[in-house]
Design a protein around this motif. Structure first.
Motif, PDB file in Angstrom:
ATOM      1  N   HIS A  25      33.520  35.196  46.671  1.00  0.00           N
ATOM      2  CA  HIS A  25      32.772  34.366  45.744  1.00  0.00           C
ATOM      3  C   HIS A  25      33.594  33.626  44.877  1.00  0.00           C
ATOM      4  O   HIS A  25      34.783  33.916  44.717  1.00  0.00           O
ATOM      5  N   ASP A  61      32.979  32.753  40.474  1.00  0.00           N
ATOM      6  CA  ASP A  61      32.418  33.338  39.316  1.00  0.00           C
ATOM      7  C   ASP A  61      31.291  32.375  38.551  1.00  0.00           C
ATOM      8  O   ASP A  61      30.959  32.637  37.355  1.00  0.00           O
ATOM      9  N   HIS A 101      37.408  34.368  45.480  1.00  0.00           N
ATOM     10  CA  HIS A 101      38.117  35.684  45.454  1.00  0.00           C
ATOM     11  C   HIS A 101      37.387  36.684  45.961  1.00  0.00           C
ATOM     12  O   HIS A 101      36.193  36.678  46.095  1.00  0.00           O
TER      13      HIS A 101
HETATM   14 FE   LIG Z   1      34.731  37.391  40.552  1.00  0.00          FE
END
Ligand SMILES: [Fe+2]
Ligand SMILES: O=C(O)CCC(=O)C(=O)O
Length: 202
Positions: A120, A122, A178
């Protein structure tokens, strides 16, 4: 974090989207923070995490951690000190990188054995305010075979970071994909996000 370390961090981030550094000077505080995190976990204060904010939707299966924000009244003094220390990084980062960071938020996260967090970024749809992600690990004596690495998916290939006490990872929240790999033992961390005001004019 000492001034040289902050300078090195800013220098690295001026060149590329991510940085991993050791912060031995923070170990005494991080050990206290780890103790508080463990006590919060034992007393059931950490709550299963949701991803995304819109409509309180949960995406079951994407992540397996439980979390608690560091400004929650249930948190102890070390959590407050860490939050202040993180906020103290903002002026130097803003001066060096012109990021316009206005606030920091941070939560404890505990991944039980077998849990991870699928690939994903952030920055969520509808929220463009997260600029920098910062993760600090709270696990003393973490052998490599225990897993639990943070895997950054970079253009040049993946980079894995072991979740060891004293390691700090920083990356651009909206750019770097990540994931958290499952571990064979409980994995404790603090994840923080430096934010700027929304550019959507909300
Ligand atoms: Fe994350
Ligand atoms: O714990 C980590 O290494 C990263 C956690 C993460 O990606 C997140 O909370 O968004």
């Amino acid at each position: 974090m000492n001034p040289d370390r902050i300078e090195a961090l800013a220098e690295t981030l001026a060149d590329r989207d991510w940085a991993v550094l050791e912060v031995p000077e923070a170990l005494p505080l991080l050990r206290r923070v780890a103790g508080e995190a463990q006590a919060l976990a034992v007393s059931g204060r950490l709550r299963p995490a949701a991803t995304g904010r819109a409509g309180g939707r949960r995406f079951a299966g994407l992540r397996g951690d439980s979390t608690l924000w560091l400004d929650d009244p249930a948190c102890g003094p070390a959590a407050g000190e860490l939050l202040s220390a993180l906020d103290g990084l903002r002026p130097a980062l803003n001066r060096r990188l012109l990021l316009g960071l206005e606030a920091v938020e941070a939560h404890f996260a505990r991944y039980p054995p077998g849990a991870g967090y699928a690939r994903h970024v952030d920055r969520f749809a509808g929220d463009d305010t997260r600029v920098l992600s910062l993760v600090l690990y709270l696990n003393e004596d973490w052998p490599e075979e225990a897993g639990g690495q943070l895997r950054l998916h970079l253009p040049a290939g993946p980079v894995d970071i072991g979740p060891r006490l004293g390691t700090m990872t920083v990356f651009l929240a909206g750019e770097v994909e990540h994931e958290v790999l499952p571990a064979t033992r409980p994995r404790l961390s603090v994840a923080a996000w430096f934010r700027r005001r929304s550019l959507r004019g909300a």
